[in-house]
Design a protein around this motif. Structure first.
Motif, PDB file in Angstrom:
ATOM      1  N   PHE A  21      -0.199  45.656   8.095  1.00  0.00           N
ATOM      2  CA  PHE A  21       0.580  46.642   8.848  1.00  0.00           C
ATOM      3  C   PHE A  21      -0.309  47.804   9.264  1.00  0.00           C
ATOM      4  O   PHE A  21      -0.256  48.283  10.400  1.00  0.00           O
ATOM      5  N   ALA A  22      -1.159  48.257   8.343  1.00  0.00           N
ATOM      6  CA  ALA A  22      -2.095  49.339   8.660  1.00  0.00           C
ATOM      7  C   ALA A  22      -3.029  48.940   9.795  1.00  0.00           C
ATOM      8  O   ALA A  22      -3.322  49.732  10.696  1.00  0.00           O
ATOM      9  N   ALA A  23      -3.499  47.687   9.765  1.00  0.00           N
ATOM     10  CA  ALA A  23      -4.397  47.211  10.820  1.00  0.00           C
ATOM     11  C   ALA A  23      -3.687  47.174  12.166  1.00  0.00           C
ATOM     12  O   ALA A  23      -4.280  47.497  13.207  1.00  0.00           O
ATOM     13  N   SER A  24      -2.419  46.794  12.181  1.00  0.00           N
ATOM     14  CA  SER A  24      -1.656  46.727  13.432  1.00  0.00           C
ATOM     15  C   SER A  24      -1.467  48.119  14.027  1.00  0.00           C
ATOM     16  O   SER A  24      -1.593  48.309  15.246  1.00  0.00           O
ATOM     17  N   VAL A  25      -1.168  49.096  13.170  1.00  0.00           N
ATOM     18  CA  VAL A  25      -0.961  50.463  13.647  1.00  0.00           C
ATOM     19  C   VAL A  25      -2.251  51.040  14.217  1.00  0.00           C
ATOM     20  O   VAL A  25      -2.273  51.603  15.320  1.00  0.00           O
ATOM     21  N   THR A  26      -3.335  50.895  13.487  1.00  0.00           N
ATOM     22  CA  THR A  26      -4.590  51.485  13.944  1.00  0.00           C
ATOM     23  C   THR A  26      -5.105  50.822  15.213  1.00  0.00           C
ATOM     24  O   THR A  26      -5.647  51.495  16.096  1.00  0.00           O
ATOM     25  N   SER A  27      -4.931  49.510  15.333  1.00  0.00           N
ATOM     26  CA  SER A  27      -5.425  48.823  16.532  1.00  0.00           C
ATOM     27  C   SER A  27      -4.640  49.225  17.771  1.00  0.00           C
ATOM     28  O   SER A  27      -5.176  49.220  18.885  1.00  0.00           O
ATOM     29  N   SER A  28      -3.374  49.603  17.621  1.00  0.00           N
ATOM     30  CA  SER A  28      -2.550  49.989  18.761  1.00  0.00           C
ATOM     31  C   SER A  28      -2.705  51.462  19.121  1.00  0.00           C
ATOM     32  O   SER A  28      -2.761  51.820  20.299  1.00  0.00           O
ATOM     33  N   TRP A  29      -2.793  52.325  18.121  1.00  0.00           N
ATOM     34  CA  TRP A  29      -2.697  53.755  18.353  1.00  0.00           C
ATOM     35  C   TRP A  29      -4.031  54.490  18.355  1.00  0.00           C
ATOM     36  O   TRP A  29      -4.099  55.631  18.794  1.00  0.00           O
ATOM     37  N   PHE A  30      -5.080  53.865  17.864  1.00  0.00           N
ATOM     38  CA  PHE A  30      -6.355  54.566  17.743  1.00  0.00           C
ATOM     39  C   PHE A  30      -7.478  53.789  18.420  1.00  0.00           C
ATOM     40  O   PHE A  30      -7.671  52.595  18.156  1.00  0.00           O
ATOM     41  N   ASP A  31      -8.189  54.490  19.304  1.00  0.00           N
ATOM     42  CA  ASP A  31      -9.398  53.934  19.889  1.00  0.00           C
ATOM     43  C   ASP A  31     -10.620  54.466  19.146  1.00  0.00           C
ATOM     44  O   ASP A  31     -11.645  53.795  19.057  1.00  0.00           O
ATOM     45  N   LYS A  32     -10.488  55.667  18.608  1.00  0.00           N
ATOM     46  CA  LYS A  32     -11.515  56.247  17.748  1.00  0.00           C
ATOM     47  C   LYS A  32     -10.892  56.559  16.388  1.00  0.00           C
ATOM     48  O   LYS A  32      -9.687  56.599  16.244  1.00  0.00           O
ATOM     49  N   ARG A  33     -11.768  56.758  15.405  1.00  0.00           N
ATOM     50  CA  ARG A  33     -11.355  57.069  14.035  1.00  0.00           C
ATOM     51  C   ARG A  33     -10.548  55.937  13.404  1.00  0.00           C
ATOM     52  O   ARG A  33      -9.749  56.171  12.489  1.00  0.00           O
ATOM     53  N   ARG A  34     -10.737  54.720  13.887  1.00  0.00           N
ATOM     54  CA  ARG A  34      -9.975  53.602  13.305  1.00  0.00           C
ATOM     55  C   ARG A  34     -10.304  53.394  11.834  1.00  0.00           C
ATOM     56  O   ARG A  34      -9.425  53.133  11.007  1.00  0.00           O
ATOM     57  N   GLY A  35     -11.595  53.476  11.520  1.00  0.00           N
ATOM     58  CA  GLY A  35     -11.985  53.260  10.132  1.00  0.00           C
ATOM     59  C   GLY A  35     -11.380  54.291   9.200  1.00  0.00           C
ATOM     60  O   GLY A  35     -10.896  53.958   8.104  1.00  0.00           O
ATOM     61  N   LEU A  36     -11.399  55.557   9.618  1.00  0.00           N
ATOM     62  CA  LEU A  36     -10.835  56.617   8.796  1.00  0.00           C
ATOM     63  C   LEU A  36      -9.343  56.412   8.567  1.00  0.00           C
ATOM     64  O   LEU A  36      -8.848  56.526   7.435  1.00  0.00           O
ATOM     65  N   TYR A  96      -5.374  57.403  20.678  1.00  0.00           N
ATOM     66  CA  TYR A  96      -6.238  58.503  20.276  1.00  0.00           C
ATOM     67  C   TYR A  96      -7.699  58.158  20.563  1.00  0.00           C
ATOM     68  O   TYR A  96      -8.196  57.112  20.134  1.00  0.00           O
ATOM     69  N   GLY A  97      -8.372  59.022  21.305  1.00  0.00           N
ATOM     70  CA  GLY A  97      -9.771  58.808  21.629  1.00  0.00           C
ATOM     71  C   GLY A  97     -10.014  57.994  22.879  1.00  0.00           C
ATOM     72  O   GLY A  97     -11.160  57.874  23.321  1.00  0.00           O
ATOM     73  N   ALA A  98      -8.971  57.426  23.473  1.00  0.00           N
ATOM     74  CA  ALA A  98      -9.130  56.607  24.678  1.00  0.00           C
ATOM     75  C   ALA A  98      -9.227  57.501  25.911  1.00  0.00           C
ATOM     76  O   ALA A  98      -8.646  58.594  25.960  1.00  0.00           O
ATOM     77  N   THR A  99      -9.941  57.033  26.913  1.00  0.00           N
ATOM     78  CA  THR A  99     -10.097  57.796  28.159  1.00  0.00           C
ATOM     79  C   THR A  99      -9.072  57.400  29.210  1.00  0.00           C
ATOM     80  O   THR A  99      -8.880  58.118  30.186  1.00  0.00           O
ATOM     81  N   GLU A 100      -8.418  56.265  29.015  1.00  0.00           N
ATOM     82  CA  GLU A 100      -7.431  55.782  29.974  1.00  0.00           C
ATOM     83  C   GLU A 100      -6.170  55.329  29.250  1.00  0.00           C
ATOM     84  O   GLU A 100      -6.210  54.957  28.071  1.00  0.00           O
ATOM     85  N   PHE A 101      -5.063  55.370  29.991  1.00  0.00           N
ATOM     86  CA  PHE A 101      -3.827  54.846  29.440  1.00  0.00           C
ATOM     87  C   PHE A 101      -3.939  53.334  29.256  1.00  0.00           C
ATOM     88  O   PHE A 101      -4.587  52.647  30.044  1.00  0.00           O
TER      89      PHE A 101
END
Length: 427
Positions: A135-150, A213-218
């Motif tokens: 679940f954590a991996a799914s959230v981070t892959s969708s919502w974060f382009d940077k700081r995924r590891g953190l 988060y961290g992405a330059t485009e939608f």
């Protein structure tokens, strides 16, 4: 007039950018759900004695519910990841929390051992299995382009945080009020968190009209994936034809065997063999949990900056050294050497999760969360086998020394396996 309408670049008003990105709120809500699910993993150990004394049930019958719960916890994760792609993260998380609530409430009115297996083992096992590191991996892959590891590290530590926050309170409540009121209270906590998730969690940044988060485009929201179960199995069969999958799964089998598999079930009797009191042993185990949570967050920060393979090699090598030294630091009292072991071992306990999530994402792309779900199932398999074989070895040899030495050796094997995982050059 031209002079009146001309503006200086230094005085041109600019729209202030958002100071707080919606992704961080999503991460907090997701962490809250994981914390709540993690609390339920501590309860079976607290129920054994009350149920045995109140209903005269065999301890084996009670333990069966915990075993079923653990198996389903591991097997549900990859299917939950695919289901999130099909119907959305929010629906799956709300459904999982409602399933947990139902299982806990039914447990409070049960009268037969099979009901404990059905309610706590099956219902709560399925529900909590949806709220894992997958679940954590799914959230981070969708919502974060940077700081995924953190973020992955922080969410991965949430389950341990739930255990640490609720275990002392639950133990005190069971001792003071009996086992049923705490179970009912925890059920309503899960229900309240389900309402919070329904109100605040969103499946994708596009649903909130923001960029990751961290992405330059939608980023457009992907179309729902059809056939969640079929996709889960298809991803498994596809990944199983590749070398990285077996290396990652093998590392996680060893990881599960050398962490929660051996520690949560065999730490207390091993400490007892050296004359340590139960309360002292439990305190050391809680400290391991605290430092494992810190280590997971720090490992996520490192994963954003360094090669995950080298991090895994370092983590497993350090774990091997700590396990090898454990028989020498065990004593009847808490010593400085024991505290050093607890700190170092704890810091690398869950630290393996962010690098493995990062590797599955880099190697398998959008199928990464599902692949990680399967590797997490391997983790649970290793944990279950280690818990059983560790106790069996103690009965055969009269000591846990052989167990610690063997686990140290296999951790060194895992350290070498991490070095040979092949990642696409474009990653």
């Amino acid at each position: 007039m031209a002079q009146l309408t001309q503006t200086s670049p230094s005085t041109t008003p600019r729209a202030p950018g958002p100071r707080f990105h919606r992704a961080w709120a999503i991460a907090v809500v997701s962490g809250t759900a994981i914390v709540t699910a993690g609390a339920f993993t501590t309860v079976p150990g607290l129920l054994v004695t009350p149920l045995h004394e109140n209903y005269s049930w065999d301890r084996g019958q009670i333990a069966l519910a915990a075993s079923v719960n653990m198996v389903l916890f591991g097997l549900t994760a990859p299917f939950a990841a695919a289901l999130m792609d099909r119907v959305g993260i929010r629906r799956v998380v709300v459904g999982a929390l409602l399933l947990i609530t139902t299982g806990a409430l039914l447990t409070s009115v049960m009268t037969q051992p099979w009901q404990l297996v059905a309610y706590w083992g099956v219902l709560i096992g399925l529900g909590s299995g949806c709220l894992t590191m997958t679940f954590a991996a799914s959230v981070t892959s969708s919502w974060f382009d940077k700081r995924r590891g953190l973020v992955t590290g922080a969410l991965s530590s949430s389950s341990h945080l739930g255990q640490l926050l609720f275990l002392p309170l639950l133990a005190w409540a069971v001792d003071r009020f009996g086992w049923q009121p705490p179970v009912v209270t925890l059920a309503f906590v899960a229900l309240a968190v389900a309402a919070l998730v329904f109100l605040l969690l969103r499946d994708h940044p596009a649903d909130a009209g923001v960029k990751p988060y961290g992405a330059t485009e939608f980023v457009a929201k992907p179309a729902p994936a059809s056939g969640a179960a079929q996709r889960t199995m298809r991803v498994l069969f596809s990944a199983a034809r590749t070398g990285p999958f077996w290396l990652l799964a093998g590392m996680f089998i060893i990881c599960g065997a050398s962490t929660n598999g051996i520690m949560w079930s065999n730490w207390a009797p091993a400490a007892h063999d050296h004359g340590m009191r139960v309360t002292a042993a439990a305190s050391m185990l809680s400290l391991i949990g605290i430092f494992s949570a810190l280590g997971a967050v720090f490992s996520g920060w490192l994963t954003d900056r360094f090669d995950p393979r080298r991090l895994l090699t370092a983590y497993f090598a350090i774990r091997a050294l700590t396990l090898l030294a454990l028989p020498m630091v065990f004593s009847s009292t808490v010593t400085l050497s024991m505290i050093v072991f607890v700190v170092v071992y704890g810091l690398v306990d869950v630290a393996t999760v962010p690098p493995v999530i990062a590797l599955t994402s880099r190697v398998y792309g959008e199928d990464g969360p599902i692949v990680f779900g399967w590797t997490n199932s391997a983790h649970q398999l290793g944990a279950g086998v280690s818990a059983f074989l560790g106790a069996t070895a103690r009965d055969l040899f009269g000591t846990y020394d052989m167990v610690w030495t063997t686990l140290s050796a296999v951790c060194l094997v895992a350290a070498l396996m991490a070095l040979v995982v092949r990642v696409p050059r474009t990653a």
